[in-house]
Design a protein around this motif. Structure first.
Motif, short mmCIF file in Angstrom:
data_model
loop_
_atom_site.label_atom_id
_atom_site.label_comp_id
_atom_site.label_asym_id
_atom_site.label_seq_id
_atom_site.Cartn_x
_atom_site.Cartn_y
_atom_site.Cartn_z
N MET A 197 0.85 -1.19 0.00
CA MET A 197 0.00 0.00 0.00
C MET A 197 0.88 1.24 0.00
SD MET A 197 -3.30 0.87 0.30
CE MET A 197 -4.20 2.40 0.52
N ILE A 198 0.49 2.24 -0.76
CA ILE A 198 1.17 3.53 -0.75
C ILE A 198 0.12 4.63 -0.77
CG2 ILE A 198 1.40 3.61 -3.28
CD1 ILE A 198 4.15 4.99 -2.82
N ARG A 199 0.38 5.68 0.00
CA ARG A 199 -0.54 6.81 0.05
C ARG A 199 0.28 8.09 0.02
NH1 ARG A 199 -2.19 9.97 4.56
NH2 ARG A 199 -4.03 11.24 4.10
N CYS A 200 -0.15 9.05 -0.78
CA CYS A 200 0.54 10.33 -0.83
C CYS A 200 -0.50 11.45 -0.91
CB CYS A 200 1.49 10.40 -2.02
SG CYS A 200 2.62 11.82 -1.97
N ARG A 201 -0.32 12.44 -0.05
CA ARG A 201 -1.25 13.57 0.00
C ARG A 201 -0.47 14.88 -0.04
NH1 ARG A 201 -6.33 15.22 1.37
NH2 ARG A 201 -6.49 17.27 2.37
N LEU A 202 -0.89 15.77 -0.94
CA LEU A 202 -0.36 17.13 -0.98
C LEU A 202 -1.53 18.06 -1.24
CD1 LEU A 202 2.12 18.97 -0.88
CD2 LEU A 202 2.32 18.71 -3.36
N ALA A 203 -1.76 18.99 -0.33
CA ALA A 203 -2.93 19.87 -0.43
C ALA A 203 -2.60 21.22 0.19
CB ALA A 203 -4.13 19.23 0.29
N GLY B 167 5.86 1.66 -8.86
CA GLY B 167 6.03 0.99 -10.15
C GLY B 167 4.85 1.16 -11.09
N PRO B 168 4.81 0.35 -12.15
CA PRO B 168 3.79 0.51 -13.20
C PRO B 168 2.37 0.38 -12.67
CG PRO B 168 5.54 -0.96 -13.93
CD PRO B 168 5.77 -0.73 -12.48
N VAL B 169 1.49 1.23 -13.19
CA VAL B 169 0.08 1.22 -12.80
C VAL B 169 -0.71 0.33 -13.75
CG1 VAL B 169 -1.98 2.66 -12.55
CG2 VAL B 169 0.25 3.54 -11.82
N GLN B 170 -1.59 -0.47 -13.19
CA GLN B 170 -2.44 -1.35 -13.99
C GLN B 170 -3.80 -0.71 -14.27
OE1 GLN B 170 -2.60 -5.60 -13.04
NE2 GLN B 170 -4.84 -5.43 -12.99
N ALA B 171 -4.37 -0.07 -13.24
CA ALA B 171 -5.71 0.52 -13.38
C ALA B 171 -5.90 1.56 -12.29
CB ALA B 171 -6.78 -0.56 -13.28
N VAL C 167 -5.43 3.69 -6.93
CA VAL C 167 -4.54 3.13 -7.94
C VAL C 167 -4.29 1.66 -7.68
CG1 VAL C 167 -2.32 3.41 -9.12
CG2 VAL C 167 -3.41 5.39 -8.07
N GLU C 168 -4.32 0.87 -8.75
CA GLU C 168 -3.94 -0.54 -8.69
C GLU C 168 -2.63 -0.71 -9.46
OE1 GLU C 168 -7.17 -2.99 -10.19
OE2 GLU C 168 -8.57 -1.39 -9.67
N TYR C 169 -1.61 -1.23 -8.80
CA TYR C 169 -0.31 -1.40 -9.43
C TYR C 169 -0.13 -2.82 -9.95
CZ TYR C 169 0.68 3.04 -7.23
OH TYR C 169 0.62 4.36 -6.86
N GLU C 170 0.70 -2.96 -10.94
CA GLU C 170 0.96 -4.28 -11.52
C GLU C 170 1.53 -5.24 -10.49
OE1 GLU C 170 3.37 -3.95 -15.01
OE2 GLU C 170 1.90 -2.76 -16.13
N SER C 171 2.19 -4.71 -9.46
CA SER C 171 2.78 -5.54 -8.41
C SER C 171 1.73 -6.17 -7.50
CB SER C 171 3.72 -4.70 -7.56
OG SER C 171 2.98 -3.71 -6.85
N GLY C 172 0.50 -5.66 -7.56
CA GLY C 172 -0.54 -6.10 -6.64
C GLY C 172 -0.80 -5.11 -5.52
N LEU D 228 -1.80 -1.48 -3.73
CA LEU D 228 -2.81 -0.44 -3.92
C LEU D 228 -2.20 0.91 -3.57
CD1 LEU D 228 -6.03 -2.03 -2.37
CD2 LEU D 228 -5.54 -1.68 -4.80
N GLY D 229 -2.76 1.97 -4.14
CA GLY D 229 -2.30 3.31 -3.83
C GLY D 229 -3.45 4.28 -3.71
#
Length: 349
Positions: free
Chosen positions: A146-152, A198-202, A223-228, A230-231
């Protein structure tokens, strides 16, 4: 000395780039052009350089080596292609263009003309990103799940007695900007998570118009990554006091970054207790400094063509997802691009 023309003060970072140029011993501002002549003349006077109202005269001037593009984003492609065809090196504010197809056309032209292009993606040079990349590469988190990034920020929130926030009105002009909070401020979480996960799948995106300003003022992308993994990418023009947050979770650890405060917990380190790293690698040179070195001595920048194209790819997919209220697979965007290329080559015969 690399002689630079500043093209437009439209973007809020234009003054920052002018300052960085003046602080760089290899760069020198020679002339200003602006699509708004009154604004351009004022800026040129402040900088003590001539104002040139004719863009083509700037681009055709043999004494100008390079340009810095701070125009509305919808002018990027036209201006950058013209600059490349006039053999000018190019530094530009993000994003490069609204579509991957346009980005690829720009890169093809730049490479054919042998000029150096840099897009400003500054957080890829920051020490906290470099530490996060090191943690991922060394496997201290195990498998990233899992990865999460917030900038606001609160750029669209009016102060007391004001009718609009501190962001200039043009940042809410969809024709010029191509969007709102996601394409602008959200660019930073997008390119950071692209690098780290890494690469995004969907993906599935929601671009919210809370204040009905004509563009999204808050956005979330799942975000769903090719690695499995989530983001979650979050951004907003309506958040007061919101810290920058970058969070990575894995099977063997967690990395939390809030503003520039870093803590790491890993089953591989420190008996699995929280670690607060005191010494981390220094930041890399900022994008404009890397661009100057690229022109001067061929030093290859750390910000790459792939970073730039993948940023636009995620923006393009997110806009489509919001428009059609559905999950978008990245291969849909790639397939459309390939079909367009085939069609274009057929027309050309």
């Amino acid at each position: 000395m690399i002689h630079v023309a500043l093209l437009s003060r439209w973007h809020v970072h234009a003054d920052d780039y002018a300052r960085e140029i003046r602080e760089n011993e290899h760069l020198s501002v020679q002339v200003v052009w602006d699509e708004d002549m009154e604004r351009g003349r004022k800026w040129a006077e402040e900088l003590g350089v001539p104002f040139e109202p004719d863009l083509q005269s700037v681009l055709a001037n043999p004494s100008i080596d390079a340009i810095v593009v701070n125009t509305p984003t919808n002018l990027h492609k036209e201006i950058i292609l013209a600059a490349a065809n006039n053999k000018k090196h190019i530094f530009t504010e993000k994003v490069l263009a609204f579509s991957v197809k346009d980005c690829e056309e720009i890169f093809d032209t730049v490479e054919a003309q042998g000029v150096k292009l840099m897009v400003s993606l500054p957080r890829l040079t920051r020490e906290y990103y470099l530490y996060a990349k090191k943690v991922v590469d060394k496997g201290w988190l195990g498998q990233l799940t899992m990865i999460r990034c917030r900038l606001a920020h609160n750029g669209a929130v009016p102060s007391k007695g004001e009718t609009q926030g501190w962001l200039p009105a043009q940042f809410f002009d969809k024709e010029q900007c191509g969007g709102g909070s996601l394409i602008d401020l959200g660019a930073h979480p997008i390119y950071l998570t692209n690098r780290l996960a890494g690469p995004v799948q969907a993906l599935h995106a929601r671009l919210q118009q809370t204040k009905k300003l004509g563009v999204d003022d808050s956005a979330v992308v799942l975000v769903e990554y090719e690695s499995g993994a989530l983001g979650v990418i979050e951004t907003s023009f309506l958040s007061n006091g919101s810290p920058f947050q970058l969070e990575l979770y894995g099977t063997e650890g967690t990395l939390l970054i809030e503003d520039e405060r870093i803590r790491l917990k890993s089953s591989q380190l420190g008996d699995g207790e929280w670690i607060h790293p005191e010494e981390i690698d220094s930041s890399l040179p900022m994008p404009l400094e890397q661009w100057a070195a690229f022109i001067k001595d061929g030093t290859v920048p750390t910000i790459t063509k792939e970073d730039v194209i993948h940023l636009t790819l995620i923006n393009e997919a997110a806009a489509l997802s919001d428009q059609e209220s559905r999950r978008i697979e990245i291969k849909e965007i790639v397939k459309d691009r390939e079909n367009t290329r085939v069609k274009d080559s057929s027309i050309l015969g």
